[in-house]
Design an enzyme around this catalytic site. Structure first.
Site, PDB file in Angstrom:
ATOM      1  CD  GLN A  65       3.366   5.746   3.027  1.00 51.22           C
ATOM      2  OE1 GLN A  65       2.433   5.231   2.421  1.00 51.22           O
ATOM      3  NE2 GLN A  65       4.304   5.023   3.634  1.00 51.22           N
ATOM      4  N   GLY A  92       0.847  -1.184   0.000  1.00 50.81           N
ATOM      5  CA  GLY A  92       0.000   0.000   0.000  1.00 50.81           C
ATOM      6  C   GLY A  92       0.879   1.229   0.000  1.00 50.81           C
ATOM      7  CG  HIS A 150       0.151   6.760   5.701  1.00 47.74           C
ATOM      8  ND1 HIS A 150       1.273   7.204   6.361  1.00 47.74           N
ATOM      9  CD2 HIS A 150       0.374   5.445   5.449  1.00 47.74           C
ATOM     10  CE1 HIS A 150       2.127   6.194   6.500  1.00 47.74           C
ATOM     11  NE2 HIS A 150       1.606   5.106   5.957  1.00 47.74           N
ATOM     12  CG  HIS A 155      -0.818   1.180   7.279  1.00 50.86           C
ATOM     13  ND1 HIS A 155       0.112   0.718   8.189  1.00 50.86           N
ATOM     14  CD2 HIS A 155      -0.115   1.959   6.407  1.00 50.86           C
ATOM     15  CE1 HIS A 155       1.296   1.217   7.885  1.00 50.86           C
ATOM     16  NE2 HIS A 155       1.194   1.966   6.797  1.00 50.86           N
ATOM     17  CD  GLU A 156      -1.407   2.360   2.717  1.00 50.49           C
ATOM     18  OE1 GLU A 156      -0.900   3.490   2.791  1.00 50.49           O
ATOM     19  OE2 GLU A 156      -0.748   1.315   2.868  1.00 50.49           O
ATOM     20  CB  CYS A 195       4.967   2.134   7.893  1.00 49.22           C
ATOM     21  SG  CYS A 195       4.506   3.651   7.032  1.00 49.22           S
ATOM     22  CG  LEU A 196       6.757   1.113   1.934  1.00 53.89           C
ATOM     23  CD1 LEU A 196       6.127   1.437   0.583  1.00 53.89           C
ATOM     24  CD2 LEU A 196       7.932   0.163   1.775  1.00 53.89           C
TER      25      LEU A 196
HETATM   26  O1  GNR Z   1       4.014  -2.591   2.669  1.00 53.34           O
HETATM   27  C1  GNR Z   1       3.336  -2.444   3.683  1.00 53.34           C
HETATM   28  N1  GNR Z   1       3.009  -3.542   4.423  1.00 53.34           N
HETATM   29  C2  GNR Z   1       2.059  -3.528   5.434  1.00 53.34           C
HETATM   30  C3  GNR Z   1       1.987  -4.635   6.274  1.00 53.34           C
HETATM   31  C4  GNR Z   1       1.054  -4.687   7.287  1.00 53.34           C
HETATM   32  C5  GNR Z   1       0.179  -3.633   7.462  1.00 53.34           C
HETATM   33  C6  GNR Z   1       0.259  -2.511   6.651  1.00 53.34           C
HETATM   34  C7  GNR Z   1       1.181  -2.458   5.645  1.00 53.34           C
HETATM   35  S1  GNR Z   1       1.245  -1.064   4.605  1.00 53.34           S
HETATM   36  C8  GNR Z   1       2.935  -1.092   4.127  1.00 53.34           C
HETATM   37  C9  GNR Z   1       3.214  -0.027   3.079  1.00 53.34           C
HETATM   38  C10 GNR Z   1       2.956   1.343   3.659  1.00 53.34           C
HETATM   39  O2  GNR Z   1       3.724   1.900   4.400  1.00 53.34           O
HETATM   40  N2  GNR Z   1       1.816   1.890   3.375  1.00 53.34           N
HETATM   41  O3  GNR Z   1       1.493   3.092   3.882  1.00 53.34           O
HETATM   42 NI    NI Z   2       2.555   3.211   5.796  1.00 57.14          NI
END
Ligand code: GNR
Ligand code: NI
Length: 177
Positions: A51, A46, A141, A137-138, A95-96
């Site tokens: 980001q 995601g 953000h 999660h997205e 999270c990246l």
């Molecule tokens: O790549 C991602 N893996 C992930 C694993 C578990 C829960 C959420 C994520 S999102 C993350 C990529 C990211 O930072 N998205 O904002």
């Molecule tokens: Ni993230």
């Protein structure tokens, strides 16, 4: 197509609330494609616009296995959670923007999301499992919220301290190595 640089904590842009898009036009569609390319290259499942330094409400996802024959990209603008399940679930999240740190995060197990698709059409998506977690999660953000904001202060501070330390070492001038 373009690969976009991914911001990492504690960048203040990651703490800023993103603005809705007025409509999904050619510009926003191109942004979605650039974000997908960036997400696949990272690799991640995601990516949210803040980001990559863009403060609008656009997210992309693909929870298919990396080696899957078919990609299944999702492109969402102005996503809104319109239903959450009573049941919660815990997933180990990464999270990246918080590279190399992972933590269990508790969230609703199921969600229903209303959004604009790449053709500016309003749609709804009901999800459970990893997709439900990733959508939340997205969407977090877009509100300037990171997964570390949903764990204990003790764990959060441990991760953020390590991130800051790793970054300082990384940015030391070469003569100091
Ligand atoms: O790549 C991602 N893996 C992930 C694993 C578990 C829960 C959420 C994520 S999102 C993350 C990529 C990211 O930072 N998205 O904002
Ligand atoms: Ni993230």
């Amino acid at each position: 197509m373009a690969l976009l640089p991914i911001l990492t904590a504690p960048d203040p842009i990651l703490k800023t609330v993103a603005e809705p898009v007025k409509a999904v036009d050619e510009r926003v569609r191109q942004q979605m494609e650039d974000m997908l390319e960036t997400m696949y290259a990272a690799p991640g499942i995601g990516l949210a616009a803040p980001q990559v330094g863009i403060l609008n409400r656009v997210i992309v996802l693909d929870i298919a296995k990396e080696d899957a024959a078919e990609k299944s990209p999702l492109r969402l603008a102005n996503p809104e959670i319109i239903w959450i399940s009573d049941e919660d679930v815990s997933y180990e999240e990464g999270c990246l923007s918080i590279p190399e740190h992972y933590s269990e995060v508790v969230r609703p197990a199921g969600v229903k999301v209303r959004y604009l698709d790449e053709n500016n059409q309003s749609r709804e998506l009901e999800a459970e499992g990893l997709l439900a977690t990733c959508l939340q999660h997205e969407i977090d953000h877009l509100e300037g919220i990171l997964f570390v904001d949903r764990i204990t202060a003790l764990k959060r501070n441990m991760i953020l301290r390590k991130l800051l330390k790793a970054r300082k070492q990384h940015t030391l001038p070469s003569y100091a190595a």
